[in-house]
Design a protein around this motif. Structure first.
Motif, PDB file in Angstrom:
ATOM      1  N   GLY A  38      -7.261   3.644   6.807  1.00 28.40           N
ATOM      2  CA  GLY A  38      -6.059   4.407   7.123  1.00 28.40           C
ATOM      3  C   GLY A  38      -4.853   3.719   6.503  1.00 28.40           C
ATOM      4  N   LEU A  39      -3.676   3.941   7.078  1.00 29.32           N
ATOM      5  CA  LEU A  39      -2.472   3.249   6.637  1.00 29.32           C
ATOM      6  C   LEU A  39      -2.430   1.925   7.391  1.00 29.32           C
ATOM      7  CD1 LEU A  39       0.166   3.093   5.066  1.00 29.32           C
ATOM      8  CD2 LEU A  39       1.266   4.303   6.961  1.00 29.32           C
ATOM      9  N   VAL A  40      -3.085   0.900   6.822  1.00 28.56           N
ATOM     10  CA  VAL A  40      -3.244  -0.374   7.526  1.00 28.56           C
ATOM     11  C   VAL A  40      -2.783  -1.577   6.698  1.00 28.56           C
ATOM     12  CG1 VAL A  40      -5.048   0.430   9.098  1.00 28.56           C
ATOM     13  CG2 VAL A  40      -5.696  -0.455   6.858  1.00 28.56           C
ATOM     14  N   GLN A  41      -2.272  -1.338   5.497  1.00 32.26           N
ATOM     15  CA  GLN A  41      -1.700  -2.424   4.708  1.00 32.26           C
ATOM     16  C   GLN A  41      -0.197  -2.203   4.595  1.00 32.26           C
ATOM     17  OE1 GLN A  41      -3.659  -3.369   1.026  1.00 32.26           O
ATOM     18  NE2 GLN A  41      -5.682  -3.380   1.958  1.00 32.26           N
ATOM     19  N   GLY A  42       0.544  -3.304   4.648  1.00 29.61           N
ATOM     20  CA  GLY A  42       1.995  -3.228   4.555  1.00 29.61           C
ATOM     21  C   GLY A  42       2.661  -2.855   5.867  1.00 29.61           C
ATOM     22  N   VAL A  43       1.910  -2.931   6.967  1.00 34.39           N
ATOM     23  CA  VAL A  43       2.453  -2.569   8.279  1.00 34.39           C
ATOM     24  C   VAL A  43       2.261  -3.683   9.307  1.00 34.39           C
ATOM     25  CG1 VAL A  43       2.209  -0.073   7.946  1.00 34.39           C
ATOM     26  CG2 VAL A  43       0.307  -1.374   8.916  1.00 34.39           C
ATOM     27  N   GLY A  44       1.897  -4.889   8.842  1.00 30.45           N
ATOM     28  CA  GLY A  44       1.698  -6.012   9.754  1.00 30.45           C
ATOM     29  C   GLY A  44       0.344  -6.031  10.438  1.00 30.45           C
ATOM     30  N   PHE A  45      -0.635  -5.367   9.846  1.00 31.94           N
ATOM     31  CA  PHE A  45      -1.938  -5.256  10.497  1.00 31.94           C
ATOM     32  C   PHE A  45      -2.651  -6.605  10.587  1.00 31.94           C
ATOM     33  CE2 PHE A  45      -6.048  -3.783  11.713  1.00 31.94           C
ATOM     34  CZ  PHE A  45      -5.816  -2.588  12.363  1.00 31.94           C
ATOM     35  N   ARG A  46      -2.599  -7.413   9.519  1.00 32.26           N
ATOM     36  CA  ARG A  46      -3.266  -8.720   9.574  1.00 32.26           C
ATOM     37  C   ARG A  46      -2.619  -9.602  10.632  1.00 32.26           C
ATOM     38  NH1 ARG A  46      -3.096 -10.635   3.525  1.00 32.26           N
ATOM     39  NH2 ARG A  46      -1.063  -9.707   3.816  1.00 32.26           N
ATOM     40  N   ASN A  64      -7.022  -8.116   3.601  1.00 31.75           N
ATOM     41  CA  ASN A  64      -6.825  -6.820   2.969  1.00 31.75           C
ATOM     42  C   ASN A  64      -7.905  -6.611   1.920  1.00 31.75           C
ATOM     43  OD1 ASN A  64      -4.529  -6.214   4.421  1.00 31.75           O
ATOM     44  ND2 ASN A  64      -3.120  -6.853   2.811  1.00 31.75           N
ATOM     45  N   CYS A  65      -8.316  -5.378   1.729  1.00 29.54           N
ATOM     46  CA  CYS A  65      -9.286  -5.024   0.692  1.00 29.54           C
ATOM     47  C   CYS A  65      -8.572  -4.227  -0.397  1.00 29.54           C
ATOM     48  CB  CYS A  65     -10.422  -4.194   1.284  1.00 29.54           C
ATOM     49  SG  CYS A  65     -11.382  -5.073   2.521  1.00 29.54           S
ATOM     50  N   TYR A  66      -9.163  -4.225  -1.580  1.00 29.25           N
ATOM     51  CA  TYR A  66      -8.560  -3.537  -2.728  1.00 29.25           C
ATOM     52  C   TYR A  66      -8.454  -2.027  -2.518  1.00 29.25           C
ATOM     53  CZ  TYR A  66      -9.124  -7.954  -5.143  1.00 29.25           C
ATOM     54  OH  TYR A  66      -9.045  -9.269  -5.501  1.00 29.25           O
ATOM     55  N   ASP A  67      -9.315  -1.455  -1.677  1.00 36.10           N
ATOM     56  CA  ASP A  67      -9.291  -0.009  -1.457  1.00 36.10           C
ATOM     57  C   ASP A  67      -8.258   0.435  -0.414  1.00 36.10           C
ATOM     58  OD1 ASP A  67     -10.460  -0.810   0.922  1.00 36.10           O
ATOM     59  OD2 ASP A  67     -12.303   0.348   0.651  1.00 36.10           O
ATOM     60  N   GLY A  68      -7.459  -0.501   0.105  1.00 34.91           N
ATOM     61  CA  GLY A  68      -6.426  -0.158   1.082  1.00 34.91           C
ATOM     62  C   GLY A  68      -6.846  -0.358   2.520  1.00 34.91           C
ATOM     63  N   TYR A  94       3.450   0.685  13.217  1.00 33.96           N
ATOM     64  CA  TYR A  94       3.586   1.548  12.046  1.00 33.96           C
ATOM     65  C   TYR A  94       2.266   1.864  11.340  1.00 33.96           C
ATOM     66  CZ  TYR A  94       8.471   0.711  12.865  1.00 33.96           C
ATOM     67  OH  TYR A  94       9.700   0.639  13.449  1.00 33.96           O
ATOM     68  N   ALA A  95       1.175   1.387  11.896  1.00 32.10           N
ATOM     69  CA  ALA A  95      -0.134   1.679  11.307  1.00 32.10           C
ATOM     70  C   ALA A  95      -0.581   3.083  11.707  1.00 32.10           C
ATOM     71  CB  ALA A  95      -1.170   0.661  11.779  1.00 32.10           C
ATOM     72  N   ASP A  96      -1.426   3.655  10.871  1.00 33.01           N
ATOM     73  CA  ASP A  96      -2.066   4.934  11.173  1.00 33.01           C
ATOM     74  C   ASP A  96      -3.559   4.740  10.908  1.00 33.01           C
ATOM     75  OD1 ASP A  96      -2.724   7.550  11.712  1.00 33.01           O
ATOM     76  OD2 ASP A  96      -1.907   8.334   9.827  1.00 33.01           O
ATOM     77  N   VAL A  97      -4.286   4.328  11.948  1.00 28.15           N
ATOM     78  CA  VAL A  97      -5.708   4.008  11.816  1.00 28.15           C
ATOM     79  C   VAL A  97      -6.510   5.307  11.826  1.00 28.15           C
ATOM     80  CG1 VAL A  97      -7.665   2.802  12.852  1.00 28.15           C
ATOM     81  CG2 VAL A  97      -5.377   1.780  12.937  1.00 28.15           C
TER      82      VAL A  97
END
Length: 126
Positions: A38-46, A64-68, A94-97
């Motif tokens: 989902g939208l999980v990179q660039g939102v503080g997920f790690r 993070n993985c290359y596929d987002g 801000y994530a959208d899992v």
């Protein structure tokens, strides 16, 4: 009863090489591999994952993985790992899992990092 005898009676293993070793796993411990899409990179997920796993006292890593997507491995008590998985399904604000694919994998030995607790870290490269 000695501390090591009590651990043995509960089914916990200890790291014999370190003084004052702590249990590294028990019969109720599991290790899981999860891929969060989902939208999980660039939102503080790690950061969210590290903080959540740390509060639960789990060991493992996140990256993070290359596929987002975001990849997670976590190990600890079954109930605490289940709580982490539930948190991953929600994610930070801000994530959208879209989905979390979870697979149970074999346990690994966890070395205590600080104050006897296992470490949970971030991998930045594959």
């Amino acid at each position: 009863m000695k501390r090591d005898d009590m651990r043995a009676s509960r089914g916990a293993r200890t790291d014999e090489s370190e003084e004052g070793a702590v249990p590294v796993s028990s019969s109720d411990d599991i290790r899981v591999h999860a891929v969060v899409a989902g939208l999980v990179q660039g939102v503080g997920f790690r950061y969210f994952t590290v903080m959540t796993a740390g509060k639960l006292g789990l060991g493992g890593w996140v990256r993070n993985c290359y596929d987002g997507s975001v990849e997670v491995e976590a190990q600890g008590e079954r109930g605490k790992v289940a709580r982490l998985i539930s948190a991953l399904k929600q994610g930070p604000r801000y994530a959208d899992v879209e989905r979390v694919d979870v697979t149970e994998i074999p346990l690994q030995e966890l070395k205590p990092a600080r104050h006897g607790f296992p470490s949970f870290g971030v991998f930045y490269e594959r």
